[in-house]
Motif scaffolding. Sequence first.
Motif, short mmCIF file in Angstrom:
data_model
loop_
_atom_site.label_atom_id
_atom_site.label_comp_id
_atom_site.label_asym_id
_atom_site.label_seq_id
_atom_site.Cartn_x
_atom_site.Cartn_y
_atom_site.Cartn_z
N MET A 82 0.84 -1.19 0.00
CA MET A 82 0.00 0.00 0.00
C MET A 82 0.89 1.25 0.00
O MET A 82 1.82 1.37 0.79
N VAL A 83 0.58 2.19 -0.89
CA VAL A 83 1.34 3.43 -0.99
C VAL A 83 0.98 4.34 0.18
O VAL A 83 -0.19 4.51 0.53
N ILE A 91 1.97 8.17 2.54
CA ILE A 91 2.42 9.55 2.37
C ILE A 91 3.95 9.61 2.29
O ILE A 91 4.51 10.39 1.51
N ASN A 92 4.62 8.76 3.07
CA ASN A 92 6.08 8.70 3.04
C ASN A 92 6.58 8.35 1.64
O ASN A 92 7.56 8.93 1.15
N ASP A 93 5.92 7.37 1.00
CA ASP A 93 6.31 6.96 -0.35
C ASP A 93 6.15 8.12 -1.33
O ASP A 93 7.01 8.36 -2.19
N ILE A 94 5.04 8.85 -1.21
CA ILE A 94 4.79 9.99 -2.09
C ILE A 94 5.86 11.06 -1.87
O ILE A 94 6.41 11.64 -2.82
N ALA A 95 6.21 11.31 -0.59
CA ALA A 95 7.19 12.34 -0.26
C ALA A 95 8.56 12.00 -0.84
O ALA A 95 9.25 12.88 -1.38
N LYS A 96 8.95 10.72 -0.72
CA LYS A 96 10.26 10.29 -1.24
C LYS A 96 10.32 10.45 -2.75
O LYS A 96 11.31 10.94 -3.31
N TYR A 140 -2.58 6.54 -5.25
CA TYR A 140 -2.66 6.73 -3.80
C TYR A 140 -4.03 7.29 -3.41
O TYR A 140 -4.56 8.20 -4.04
N SER A 141 -4.61 6.69 -2.36
CA SER A 141 -5.90 7.16 -1.83
C SER A 141 -5.72 7.45 -0.35
O SER A 141 -5.42 6.55 0.43
N PRO A 142 -5.87 8.72 0.07
CA PRO A 142 -5.66 9.07 1.48
C PRO A 142 -6.70 8.47 2.40
O PRO A 142 -7.85 8.25 1.99
N ASN A 143 -6.33 8.19 3.60
CA ASN A 143 -7.24 7.69 4.62
C ASN A 143 -7.99 8.89 5.19
O ASN A 143 -7.51 9.57 6.09
N LYS A 191 1.01 14.54 -9.84
CA LYS A 191 1.41 13.56 -10.85
C LYS A 191 1.75 12.21 -10.21
O LYS A 191 1.31 11.15 -10.70
N ILE A 192 2.49 12.24 -9.11
CA ILE A 192 2.87 11.00 -8.42
C ILE A 192 1.65 10.33 -7.81
O ILE A 192 1.52 9.09 -7.87
#
Length: 326
Positions: free
Chosen positions: A1-2, A4-9, A44-47, A37-38
């Motif tokens: 599961m993607v 926020i950390n993954d998106i930030a990196k 990614y779907s936020p909780n 874009k990422i």
Amino acid sequence: MVTINDIAKKAGVAKSTVSRYLNGGSVSQKTKDKIEKIVNETGYSPNTFAQSLKAKHTKMVGVIVPRLDSYSANEVITSIDRKLTATGYQLLITNTDQSVEREIENIYTLAKQKVAGIILMATVVTEEHRKAIKEVDVPVLLLGQQAEGLHSIGHEEYKAGYAMGKLAGSLGHKDFLYFSVFKEDIAVGQLRANGVLEALREWPDSQTEVIETSFSFQQAYELTLDILPKTKATYVLCATDNIAMAVLKAAHTLNLAIPKDFSLSGFGGYEVTSIVSPSITTVKYGYKELGETAVNQLCHLINGEKAEKNVLIPNTLIKRESTVPK
């Protein structure tokens, strides 16, 4: 599961920057485009539930309705719900059963539940309403009523009443009966009624009897059973389509024919008025536009942006079989 950390990196930014982006905070356009874009690429779907627990307010909007069996309220709520969904908010409905005390109580209750904003379909606006609206740290928008100093969206009530009164007078009738509602209701009991009566006064040789009833179909029906045998009116105007439907039923019960014995009209544009026989002359209100405009205005208030204090939605007179020349 993607995460926020993954998106930030992937974006090469801090986790807090991604969080601000997701919550609609201040982020440069360049960074915003990169993160967006990422997010789209990773799916990614936020909780949203977890976000709500951490945020100052939830992504929910509370709507306080006067009753659940109202055609107009249901039409407006449907429009609000669709617009809120498209805007990323969810709808939370509370019913007051036309109780002023419950309206005020629900303002405080919804604020405690950290809703982002409140849409209040008030029956009246009292000092207690104003006190509650001032005390809660939540934007509150009035719907259907107007009150000085508060943000509100309503219908062009006076114009609607005047147009209907003008039609009634132009048909050559001289004796009118108007079923109104309590005067504490600014929109229907005052503005709409004032429009009707002002127009009818343009025919100086005419007479208008005003009878106060309630929004309740059953109460209006029972009152009409008593009034119709006594009135000389050849045109009966009703403050709402619901009251007009009650008059129609009472007429049938008393073996009176519309429009042979008297013409009949209402306000609202309820779908049923085009189905019954005779079809009822009415003023159609823009419930869909009212709901959409309410969401747009409330979003401005939630975001700390400038919003108009008082917005009025136009309406349309629809002449049908229930009204004929005298």
